[in-house]
Design a protein around this motif. Structure first.
Motif, mmCIF file in Angstrom:
data_model
loop_
_atom_site.group_PDB
_atom_site.id
_atom_site.type_symbol
_atom_site.label_atom_id
_atom_site.label_comp_id
_atom_site.label_asym_id
_atom_site.label_seq_id
_atom_site.Cartn_x
_atom_site.Cartn_y
_atom_site.Cartn_z
ATOM 1 N N TRP A 161 -0.542 10.305 -11.028
ATOM 2 C CA TRP A 161 -1.702 11.182 -11.218
ATOM 3 C C TRP A 161 -1.304 12.654 -11.221
ATOM 4 N N SER B 232 -8.023 0.645 5.133
ATOM 5 C CA SER B 232 -6.788 0.980 4.407
ATOM 6 C C SER B 232 -6.936 0.690 2.919
ATOM 7 N N ARG B 233 -7.559 -0.443 2.603
ATOM 8 C CA ARG B 233 -7.743 -0.786 1.182
ATOM 9 C C ARG B 233 -8.617 0.241 0.470
ATOM 10 N N SER C 18 0.414 3.721 -3.014
ATOM 11 C CA SER C 18 -0.088 5.072 -2.715
ATOM 12 C C SER C 18 0.835 6.127 -3.309
ATOM 13 N N GLU D 209 -8.023 -3.124 8.152
ATOM 14 C CA GLU D 209 -7.465 -3.545 6.864
ATOM 15 C C GLU D 209 -8.359 -3.102 5.704
ATOM 16 N N ILE D 210 -9.651 -3.201 5.906
ATOM 17 C CA ILE D 210 -10.574 -2.809 4.833
ATOM 18 C C ILE D 210 -10.576 -1.295 4.657
ATOM 19 N N LEU E 29 -1.330 5.840 7.110
ATOM 20 C CA LEU E 29 -0.193 5.659 6.197
ATOM 21 C C LEU E 29 -0.517 6.066 4.767
ATOM 22 N N VAL E 30 -1.725 5.785 4.332
ATOM 23 C CA VAL E 30 -2.100 6.116 2.954
ATOM 24 C C VAL E 30 -2.090 7.631 2.761
ATOM 25 N N LEU F 90 -8.622 13.501 -4.341
ATOM 26 C CA LEU F 90 -7.699 14.616 -4.558
ATOM 27 C C LEU F 90 -8.122 15.422 -5.781
ATOM 28 N N GLU F 91 -8.375 14.698 -6.865
ATOM 29 C CA GLU F 91 -8.750 15.360 -8.118
ATOM 30 C C GLU F 91 -10.048 16.146 -7.956
ATOM 31 N N LYS G 252 0.715 5.896 -7.296
ATOM 32 C CA LYS G 252 -0.520 6.460 -7.864
ATOM 33 C C LYS G 252 -0.498 7.985 -7.782
ATOM 34 N N THR G 253 -0.073 8.494 -6.624
ATOM 35 C CA THR G 253 -0.067 9.947 -6.436
ATOM 36 C C THR G 253 0.914 10.617 -7.399
ATOM 37 N N HIS H 12 -6.557 6.250 -11.350
ATOM 38 C CA HIS H 12 -7.498 6.224 -10.222
ATOM 39 C C HIS H 12 -7.918 4.797 -9.866
ATOM 40 N N THR I 101 -6.608 9.198 -4.958
ATOM 41 C CA THR I 101 -6.324 10.155 -6.042
ATOM 42 C C THR I 101 -7.617 10.727 -6.627
ATOM 43 N N LEU I 102 -8.677 9.908 -6.606
ATOM 44 C CA LEU I 102 -9.974 10.395 -7.088
ATOM 45 C C LEU I 102 -10.458 11.587 -6.268
ATOM 46 N N VAL J 57 -6.690 3.486 -0.401
ATOM 47 C CA VAL J 57 -5.831 3.395 -1.590
ATOM 48 C C VAL J 57 -6.672 3.523 -2.862
ATOM 49 N N GLU J 58 -7.869 2.929 -2.839
ATOM 50 C CA GLU J 58 -8.735 2.991 -4.021
ATOM 51 C C GLU J 58 -9.253 4.410 -4.268
ATOM 52 N N TYR K 22 -3.405 -7.904 -3.769
ATOM 53 C CA TYR K 22 -3.093 -8.509 -2.473
ATOM 54 C C TYR K 22 -3.145 -10.037 -2.542
ATOM 55 N N ARG L 23 0.816 -1.218 0.000
ATOM 56 C CA ARG L 23 0.000 0.000 0.000
ATOM 57 C C ARG L 23 0.847 1.264 0.000
ATOM 58 N N ASN M 33 1.655 9.068 3.096
ATOM 59 C CA ASN M 33 2.522 8.814 1.936
ATOM 60 C C ASN M 33 2.038 9.523 0.680
ATOM 61 N N THR M 34 0.727 9.671 0.556
ATOM 62 C CA THR M 34 0.183 10.445 -0.554
ATOM 63 C C THR M 34 0.646 11.898 -0.445
#
Ligand SMILES: [Zn+2]
Lengths: 231, 338
Positions: free
Chosen positions: A84, B54-55, A77, B51-52, B95-96, B65-66, A80-81, A209, B62-63, B58-59, A215, A73, B99-100
């Motif tokens: 994008w 965090s997943r 992360s 865990e879910i 963390l996501v 952000l845009e 992707k950033t 996106h 960026t969406l 990540v998905e 995983y 992740r 790091n982003t």
């Protein structure tokens, strides 16, 4: 064409900057240390060292699993950033396929793996073909015994590549005997430059996106929930 | 046109189950505030599964952000600094965002500012009204129950905190006892409006003068009340139980807040955190502060729950005070407010 490759999917952390036909630089560590703290500084360091600015990048390549969920992740992360926000394509490559490249001159079956605890491994089977390695058996999570028994079905020699070799070597030798060969200690770290070139020669993902890590496994809670729905 | 350059902060918040990005101008004006809630996904499990969460982050990242940049009509070039929640919260979720934010700061060579989640909740109020000091903040959420004294801008002093459960946690547990759906807080609040506080439940005042809180005894008392009634074959009106529980929580929260406000002679009292959405708490605070000299601020609902505009507001203060984070910035689930 310049590309940045990022791999933080396992203890091995690697970043590389390449341009067509040339590896400008790569940085690899194999440490049980925090990728979240170290990955961005490593990217900054290698880019500075090879004098490539973020805006000069044409592509981001990332190892998108399998491996540590958190490790994958962090890499994804960041990848992707970067892709994008710089408006450049993103390519994901299997972390196992990257590791398999360390056996690319081997004529038999190439078996990269990562320990996945409780006797399981993340693994796949790769073989040399005219244009590089081809996937013979898709990445999966499997009990090591079951996996080696499956490999035993052919007479082929197999090259095992993994930093977790010691954990499973006995089982492998027990079942495969002389059919099993082991990469040397300097070949167990996945190389980010290999990742970069794999990604350079591949169609980018259509949507940054929608890009997700692979995983291999569902989250535990999700798997349990799905099972309860089927009852 | 003003000769002063407007300060634009891009803020990111992923401490729990909301993927949020906002653009905030001059620390006060919300240009966009996009929140992607994962609550529908976590409802299946009766609570947030880290865990879910965090997943999903990540998905979505960026969406969102845009969307936030687009809605604010801002490009990365116009951004002065990037603010991000560094803690506390779920480490995998944090963390996501962290790091982003680091990747963005690197790609566009922008300053990076790590923000404490609770500082964000407090400064959500700055988006409504200019804050004045000394100020007292009552922070109540799923993970926090704190009284924070601020003598000056960006200076935090925790004068009271929970010794066991957070108020929001007690709400969720009592909601489970009453078999209400997740998340329980809003359901209890609603039920409580329909009942009366007829059941005697304890209030934990702790030792004299203490601003600390404790809700585990109250939670146990509620569970025992339900259990004992069931054994005797009696029925308890859930509305009355909810009202009694809520009255007990609010009594302690409001009383200690009033006492602290008087003792420290504060100019403003601000309510912060997800539980600030609670109608009963809002009403009681408004009632008590009507006759007091301190000014009471309660942010509108969408700024009470987790969002990134509040991180932008707190980030703006930290940025102006010269705080900078580097690319080593890490998620810190146990970050202390200071
Ligand atoms: Zn919160």
């Amino acid at each position: 064409m310049k590309a940045l490759a990022i791999d933080s999917s396992n203890y091995v952390m690697g970043v590389a900057v390449i341009e067509e036909g040339k590896v400008l630089g790569e940085l690899i560590t194999n440490l049980k240390k925090n990728h979240s703290v170290r990955l961005m500084p490593a990217i900054e360091e290698i880019m500075e060292e090879v004098s490539v600015k973020p805006s000069e990048l044409d592509r981001i390549v990332v190892a998108n699993g399998p491996g540590s969920y958190t490790g994958v992740r962090i890499g994804v992360s960041i990848a992707k950033t970067l892709a994008w926000s710089l408006g450049i394509p993103l390519v994901g490559v299997s972390s196992l396929e990257v590791l398999a490249q360390n056996g690319k001159y081997f004529q038999g079956g190439i078996v990269p793996f990562f320990d996945a605890r409780r006797g399981q491994v993340y693994t796949g089977l790769y073989k040399k073909e005219k244009n590089g390695l081809a996937t013979y058996k898709k990445d999966q999570i499997i009990m090591i015994e079951e996996w080696v028994e499956e490999l035993k079905q052919t007479e082929m020699e197999y090259l095992f590549i993994s930093n977790d070799l010691e954990l499973h070597k006995e089982v492998i030798v027990d079942i495969l005997g002389d059919q099993a060969l082991f990469a040397s200690v300097t070949d167990h770290n996945a190389r980010p430059a290999e990742l970069a070139f794999l990604g350079l020669n591949r169609e980018p993902d259509t949507s940054v996106h929608a890009f997700t890590p692979n995983y291999i496994r569902l989250a535990e809670a999700e798997a349990k929930w799905l099972a309860s729905q089927k009852k | 046109m003003s000769d002063k350059h407007d300060e634009i902060i891009l803020a990111i918040e992923t401490s729990c189950d909301e993927t949020a990005v906002a653009v905030v101008k001059n620390g006060r004006e919300v240009l966009s505030n996009v929140v992607a809630s994962q609550i529908e996904s976590h409802k299946r499990f009766g609570g947030v599964v880290p865990e879910i969460a965090s997943r999903h982050h990540v998905e979505q990242m960026t969406l969102i952000l845009e969307e936030a940049l687009k809605e604010a009509s801002i490009t990365m070039d116009e951004v002065d600094a990037i603010a991000v929640t560094e803690g506390p919260g779920l480490v995998g979720a944090l963390l996501v965002g962290v790091n982003t934010a680091k990747a963005l700061a690197f790609a566009h060579q922008k300053p990076l500012v790590g923000v404490h989640h609770i500082a964000g909740h407090i400064y959500a109020n700055q988006l409504i009204k200019e804050l004045e000091y000394p100020l007292l903040a009552l922070v109540v959420s799923g993970g926090h129950t704190e009284l924070v004294l601020m003598e000056a801008e960006g200076e935090y002093q925790v004068i009271g905190e929970t010794r066991d459960d957070a108020a929001g946690e007690a709400y969720d547990k009592v909601a489970r006892t009453l078999k209400l759906p997740y998340p329980g807080g809003p359901h209890i609040d609603k039920l409580a409006q329909e009942g009366s506080p007829t059941i005697d439940l304890p209030r934990a005042w702790l030792e004299p003068g203490s601003y600390d809180f404790s809700f585990s005894g109250l939670k146990s008392a509620v569970i025992n009340t339900v259990h004992n009634a069931a054994q005797r074959g009696e029925t308890i009106e859930p509305e009355d139980l909810a009202a009694s529980f809520q009255a007990s929580v609010i009594d302690v929260l409001v009383e200690k807040t009033v006492r602290a406000a008087k003792e420290h002679n504060v100019k403003q009292v601000v309510l912060a955190g997800g539980v600030a959405a609670n109608k009963g708490l809002r009403k009681e605070l408004e009632e008590r502060f009507k006759d007091l000299s301190a000014d009471l601020l309660i942010p509108p609902l969408q700024l009470c729950t987790d969002n990134a505009a509040m991180i932008g507001a707190a980030g703006s203060i930290a940025y102006r005070k010269g705080k900078r984070s580097d690319l080593k910035l890490n998620a810190n689930p146990g970050l202390i407010l200071q």
